[in-house]
Design a protein around this motif. Structure first.
Motif, short mmCIF file in Angstrom:
data_model
loop_
_atom_site.label_atom_id
_atom_site.label_comp_id
_atom_site.label_asym_id
_atom_site.label_seq_id
_atom_site.Cartn_x
_atom_site.Cartn_y
_atom_site.Cartn_z
N SER A 24 -6.82 26.44 -14.68
CA SER A 24 -6.18 25.98 -13.44
C SER A 24 -6.70 24.64 -12.96
O SER A 24 -6.64 24.33 -11.76
CB SER A 24 -6.29 27.03 -12.33
OG SER A 24 -5.53 28.17 -12.67
N GLU A 25 -7.21 23.82 -13.87
CA GLU A 25 -7.64 22.47 -13.54
C GLU A 25 -6.46 21.53 -13.73
O GLU A 25 -5.71 21.66 -14.70
CB GLU A 25 -8.80 22.04 -14.44
CG GLU A 25 -10.01 22.91 -14.32
CD GLU A 25 -11.03 22.68 -15.42
OE1 GLU A 25 -12.23 22.78 -15.12
OE2 GLU A 25 -10.64 22.42 -16.56
N VAL A 26 -6.29 20.59 -12.82
CA VAL A 26 -5.21 19.60 -12.96
C VAL A 26 -5.52 18.74 -14.18
O VAL A 26 -6.60 18.18 -14.31
CB VAL A 26 -5.09 18.72 -11.70
CG1 VAL A 26 -4.05 17.64 -11.91
CG2 VAL A 26 -4.73 19.57 -10.50
N THR A 27 -4.55 18.66 -15.10
CA THR A 27 -4.73 17.87 -16.31
C THR A 27 -3.84 16.63 -16.33
O THR A 27 -3.99 15.77 -17.18
CB THR A 27 -4.44 18.71 -17.56
OG1 THR A 27 -3.10 19.22 -17.48
CG2 THR A 27 -5.43 19.86 -17.68
N GLY A 28 -2.91 16.55 -15.41
CA GLY A 28 -2.04 15.39 -15.35
C GLY A 28 -1.06 15.49 -14.21
O GLY A 28 -0.88 16.54 -13.61
N ALA A 29 -0.46 14.34 -13.92
CA ALA A 29 0.54 14.26 -12.87
C ALA A 29 1.55 13.19 -13.25
O ALA A 29 1.17 12.17 -13.84
CB ALA A 29 -0.10 13.95 -11.53
N GLN A 30 2.80 13.44 -12.97
CA GLN A 30 3.86 12.48 -13.24
C GLN A 30 4.64 12.22 -11.96
O GLN A 30 4.84 13.11 -11.15
CB GLN A 30 4.84 12.99 -14.31
CG GLN A 30 4.23 13.25 -15.67
CD GLN A 30 3.51 14.58 -15.73
OE1 GLN A 30 3.97 15.56 -15.15
NE2 GLN A 30 2.39 14.62 -16.41
N SER A 31 5.09 10.98 -11.84
CA SER A 31 5.91 10.56 -10.71
C SER A 31 7.33 10.31 -11.21
O SER A 31 7.51 9.79 -12.31
CB SER A 31 5.33 9.28 -10.11
OG SER A 31 6.26 8.68 -9.24
N THR A 32 8.32 10.65 -10.39
CA THR A 32 9.71 10.37 -10.77
C THR A 32 10.08 8.91 -10.51
O THR A 32 11.14 8.47 -10.94
CB THR A 32 10.69 11.29 -10.02
OG1 THR A 32 10.50 11.11 -8.61
CG2 THR A 32 10.48 12.74 -10.41
N VAL A 33 9.21 8.16 -9.83
CA VAL A 33 9.50 6.76 -9.50
C VAL A 33 8.56 5.79 -10.22
O VAL A 33 8.98 4.76 -10.72
CB VAL A 33 9.42 6.52 -7.97
CG1 VAL A 33 9.53 5.05 -7.64
CG2 VAL A 33 10.50 7.32 -7.27
#
Length: 65
Positions: free
Chosen positions: A51-60
């Motif tokens: 449950s560790e954040v491994t990534g994030a994406q933005s739609t913009v």
């Protein structure tokens, strides 16, 4: 859980964050809107088995990480 946070001034929305969570309570998406942002945006989060954040994406913003 908090489903959104909104900041207003003089009847205008400065920023609004709408949250979505999975069954484990981890934040999966954040919709960002309001005059503080150039465009409405959604951030999507990825997690590993711990449950560790491994990534994030933005739609913009393609460079968001």
């Amino acid at each position: 859980m908090t489903s959104y946070v909104q900041n207003n001034m003089d009847g205008s929305t400065i920023s609004k964050y709408d949250y979505a969570n999975d069954a484990a309570g981890r934040r999966t998406d954040v919709d960002r809107s309001g005059t503080a942002f150039e465009a409405t945006d959604t951030l999507n989060y990825n997690y590993n088995a711990r449950s560790e954040v491994t990534g994030a994406q933005s739609t913009v913003d393609d460079s968001y990480d």
